[in-house]
Scaffold this motif. Structure first.
Motif, PDB file in Angstrom:
ATOM      1  N   VAL A 214       0.817  -1.218   0.000  1.00 27.80           N
ATOM      2  CA  VAL A 214       0.000   0.000   0.000  1.00 27.80           C
ATOM      3  C   VAL A 214       0.848   1.264   0.000  1.00 27.80           C
ATOM      4  N   HIS A 215       1.900   1.293   0.792  1.00 31.55           N
ATOM      5  CA  HIS A 215       2.653   2.533   0.978  1.00 31.55           C
ATOM      6  C   HIS A 215       4.011   2.552   0.280  1.00 31.55           C
ATOM      7  N   ARG A 216       4.867   1.593   0.625  1.00 33.42           N
ATOM      8  CA  ARG A 216       6.221   1.658   0.072  1.00 33.42           C
ATOM      9  C   ARG A 216       6.237   1.549  -1.451  1.00 33.42           C
ATOM     10  N   ASP A 217       5.511   0.561  -1.996  1.00 34.49           N
ATOM     11  CA  ASP A 217       5.479   0.407  -3.447  1.00 34.49           C
ATOM     12  C   ASP A 217       4.849   1.612  -4.121  1.00 34.49           C
ATOM     13  N   GLY A 218       3.831   2.198  -3.467  1.00 36.45           N
ATOM     14  CA  GLY A 218       3.196   3.381  -4.040  1.00 36.45           C
ATOM     15  C   GLY A 218       4.174   4.528  -4.199  1.00 36.45           C
ATOM     16  N   VAL A 219       4.970   4.767  -3.172  1.00 36.52           N
ATOM     17  CA  VAL A 219       5.972   5.840  -3.229  1.00 36.52           C
ATOM     18  C   VAL A 219       7.005   5.546  -4.322  1.00 36.52           C
ATOM     19  N   LEU A 220       7.482   4.316  -4.373  1.00 42.12           N
ATOM     20  CA  LEU A 220       8.503   3.962  -5.362  1.00 42.12           C
ATOM     21  C   LEU A 220       7.974   4.075  -6.789  1.00 42.12           C
ATOM     22  N   TYR A 221       6.742   3.628  -7.025  1.00 39.80           N
ATOM     23  CA  TYR A 221       6.183   3.661  -8.372  1.00 39.80           C
ATOM     24  C   TYR A 221       6.024   5.086  -8.868  1.00 39.80           C
ATOM     25  N   TYR A 222       5.508   5.966  -8.020  1.00 43.46           N
ATOM     26  CA  TYR A 222       5.356   7.364  -8.421  1.00 43.46           C
ATOM     27  C   TYR A 222       6.719   8.023  -8.619  1.00 43.46           C
ATOM     28  N   LEU A 223       7.684   7.607  -7.814  1.00 37.02           N
ATOM     29  CA  LEU A 223       9.034   8.147  -7.959  1.00 37.02           C
ATOM     30  C   LEU A 223       9.618   7.759  -9.314  1.00 37.02           C
ATOM     31  N   TYR A 224       9.400   6.523  -9.739  1.00 32.64           N
ATOM     32  CA  TYR A 224       9.894   6.063 -11.039  1.00 32.64           C
ATOM     33  C   TYR A 224       9.270   6.847 -12.190  1.00 32.64           C
ATOM     34  N   THR A 225       7.935   6.997 -12.152  1.00 32.78           N
ATOM     35  CA  THR A 225       7.260   7.672 -13.267  1.00 32.78           C
ATOM     36  C   THR A 225       7.621   9.148 -13.332  1.00 32.78           C
ATOM     37  N   ALA A 226       7.711   9.800 -12.172  1.00 33.02           N
ATOM     38  CA  ALA A 226       8.100  11.215 -12.154  1.00 33.02           C
ATOM     39  C   ALA A 226       9.531  11.380 -12.660  1.00 33.02           C
ATOM     40  N   ALA A 227      10.414  10.451 -12.274  1.00 27.84           N
ATOM     41  CA  ALA A 227      11.812  10.527 -12.705  1.00 27.84           C
ATOM     42  C   ALA A 227      11.933  10.326 -14.214  1.00 27.84           C
ATOM     43  N   LEU A 228      11.126   9.429 -14.788  1.00 26.50           N
ATOM     44  CA  LEU A 228      11.179   9.204 -16.230  1.00 26.50           C
ATOM     45  C   LEU A 228      10.707  10.432 -17.003  1.00 26.50           C
ATOM     46  N   SER A 229       9.661  11.094 -16.510  1.00 20.42           N
ATOM     47  CA  SER A 229       9.193  12.313 -17.167  1.00 20.42           C
ATOM     48  C   SER A 229      10.265  13.394 -17.108  1.00 20.42           C
ATOM     49  N   ALA A 230      10.922  13.512 -15.953  1.00 24.82           N
ATOM     50  CA  ALA A 230      12.006  14.494 -15.819  1.00 24.82           C
ATOM     51  C   ALA A 230      13.165  14.148 -16.753  1.00 24.82           C
ATOM     52  N   LEU A 231      13.443  12.861 -16.896  1.00 31.78           N
ATOM     53  CA  LEU A 231      14.518  12.434 -17.792  1.00 31.78           C
ATOM     54  C   LEU A 231      14.187  12.767 -19.243  1.00 31.78           C
ATOM     55  N   ASN A 232      12.921  12.604 -19.627  1.00 34.06           N
ATOM     56  CA  ASN A 232      12.502  12.974 -20.975  1.00 34.06           C
ATOM     57  C   ASN A 232      12.707  14.464 -21.224  1.00 34.06           C
ATOM     58  N   VAL A 233      12.392  15.282 -20.248  1.00 27.80           N
ATOM     59  CA  VAL A 233      12.588  16.729 -20.376  1.00 27.80           C
ATOM     60  C   VAL A 233      14.070  17.039 -20.551  1.00 27.80           C
ATOM     61  N   ILE A 234      14.916  16.398 -19.753  1.00 28.77           N
ATOM     62  CA  ILE A 234      16.363  16.627 -19.845  1.00 28.77           C
ATOM     63  C   ILE A 234      16.893  16.231 -21.221  1.00 28.77           C
ATOM     64  N   VAL A 235      16.419  15.097 -21.735  1.00 23.75           N
ATOM     65  CA  VAL A 235      16.854  14.638 -23.051  1.00 23.75           C
ATOM     66  C   VAL A 235      16.473  15.633 -24.133  1.00 23.75           C
ATOM     67  N   ILE A 236      15.223  16.119 -24.094  1.00 27.32           N
ATOM     68  CA  ILE A 236      14.758  17.064 -25.110  1.00 27.32           C
ATOM     69  C   ILE A 236      15.564  18.357 -25.066  1.00 27.32           C
ATOM     70  N   LEU A 237      15.906  18.820 -23.860  1.00 28.11           N
ATOM     71  CA  LEU A 237      16.622  20.078 -23.712  1.00 28.11           C
ATOM     72  C   LEU A 237      18.103  19.970 -24.057  1.00 28.11           C
ATOM     73  N   ASN A 238      18.659  18.778 -23.943  1.00 26.05           N
ATOM     74  CA  ASN A 238      20.105  18.635 -24.094  1.00 26.05           C
ATOM     75  C   ASN A 238      20.551  17.834 -25.307  1.00 26.05           C
ATOM     76  N   VAL A 239      19.651  17.066 -25.900  1.00 29.58           N
ATOM     77  CA  VAL A 239      20.017  16.260 -27.065  1.00 29.58           C
ATOM     78  C   VAL A 239      19.491  16.941 -28.317  1.00 29.58           C
ATOM     79  N   GLN A 240      20.338  17.212 -29.251  1.00 30.68           N
ATOM     80  CA  GLN A 240      19.940  17.872 -30.487  1.00 30.68           C
ATOM     81  C   GLN A 240      19.328  16.855 -31.455  1.00 30.68           C
ATOM     82  N   GLY A 241      18.374  17.340 -32.251  1.00 27.75           N
ATOM     83  CA  GLY A 241      17.810  16.475 -33.281  1.00 27.75           C
ATOM     84  C   GLY A 241      16.324  16.241 -33.106  1.00 27.75           C
ATOM     85  N   THR A 242      15.689  15.893 -34.212  1.00 34.28           N
ATOM     86  CA  THR A 242      14.246  15.683 -34.229  1.00 34.28           C
ATOM     87  C   THR A 242      13.818  14.502 -33.380  1.00 34.28           C
ATOM     88  N   TYR A 243      14.690  13.523 -33.211  1.00 34.51           N
ATOM     89  CA  TYR A 243      14.315  12.293 -32.528  1.00 34.51           C
ATOM     90  C   TYR A 243      14.532  12.348 -31.021  1.00 34.51           C
TER      91      TYR A 243
END
Length: 298
Positions: A214-243
């Motif tokens: 109920v609690h520990r997995d919930g925190v970890l799962y949201y942490l993973y998804t939030a981190a992936l979204s942040a990683l996508n933002v970092i990639v878009i801002l720092n990696v050149q190119g359409t892809y």
């Protein structure tokens, strides 16, 4: 069709990297699908049909279409015309967003249940979801209106569909930012009661499977998804190119589906495996007004 398109070494490298990520993500998804299929059949398929069960099955198996089938064809198939190329990517991206939305609905209901399903938290989560999720569809629509596609007729092994131009980059950046904001908000909402439960509970309760599910997995799962979204933002801002926006998008797609599916399956598994202990989680992810968990005798 455009024969004047020039495939530069940098563009070829970016396309190849995207293909590798897509293939790896599809492999992870299929592996998890087969790994949990027996548990899913036992715990979910035979249960009564409800709205939440339908949402679960759609978000669970939708990646089989937009990731494993469509993206494999788009990136590895020998596409012969621009229209097919465009339709595959557009259809896959809309399926992608619908799947993410359904996963978020299930995760949000879980957060609502942990907070007791009060009217105040209902209204708050509804408004938060409205502000963050509705613009996603508008941004994706704008992206497809502005992004350009071209088809390269010169045979290049593995390269048939190309994205050209940078006009739609800001729209995809907005998509990942909003997803990150929403998941961060849910992370905070699930972390607060988890921290309170940890501080107020006895040691054996903190170590129990129930607390972890109920609690520990919930925190970890949201942490993973939030981190992936942040990683996508970092990639878009720092990696050149359409892809750049597509580089790790496939990974986030399958992670959302996998983690959401595990939320449902782990709660149901806990209810079936151990001795019955009733806790009050109104309208919880288990689709009942009350969840029955079993305390392990081990």
């Amino acid at each position: 069709m455009s024969d004047d398109f020039r495939l530069t070494p940098a563009a070829a490298e970016a396309i190849r990297a995207t293909q590798y990520f897509t293939l790896a993500s599809s492999t992870v998804y299929l592996y998890d699908l087969f790994l949990t299929l027996g548990l899913e059949v036992d715990l979910l398929w035979s249960s009564k049909w409800t709205l939440m069960k339908v949402l679960y099955l759609i978000q669970r198996y939708l990646p089989l279409i937009d990731m494993v089938i469509v993206m494999m064809i788009w990136q590895f198939g020998e596409i012969t015309d621009l229209r097919t190329c465009s339709k595959l990517l557009v259809g896959s991206s809309w399926s992608y967003l619908v799947g993410l939305t359904l996963s978020e609905v299930i995760l949000t209901r879980r957060t609502l249940a942990v907070w007791g399903n009060t009217m105040k938290i209902r209204i708050g989560l509804f408004l938060f979801a409205l502000v963050c999720m509705v613009p996603l569809y508008l941004l994706l629509a704008e992206y497809h209106l502005t992004e350009a596609f071209t088809y390269h007729s010169i045979p290049v092994p593995g390269f048939y569909c190309f994205l050209t131009g940078q006009s739609g980059m800001s729209y995809l950046l907005g998509v990942w930012v909003l997803l990150g904001v929403y998941d961060t908000g849910l992370l905070v909402l699930i972390a607060v009661p988890a921290f309170r439960a940890y501080r107020s509970s006895e040691l054996d309760v903190r170590r129990s499977t129930l607390f972890k599910v109920v609690h520990r997995d919930g925190v970890l799962y949201y942490l993973y998804t939030a981190a992936l979204s942040a990683l996508n933002v970092i990639v878009i801002l720092n990696v050149q190119g359409t892809y750049a926006p597509l580089l790790i998008a496939s990974l986030e797609r399958v992670v959302y589906s996998i983690l959401t599916s595990h939320v449902v399956l782990h709660i149901r598994e806990q209810a079936y495996r151990t001795e019955i202990v009733t806790i009050n989680l109104p309208n919880s992810i288990d689709m009942d007004a009350e969840l029955e968990f079993r305390r392990s005798g081990v």
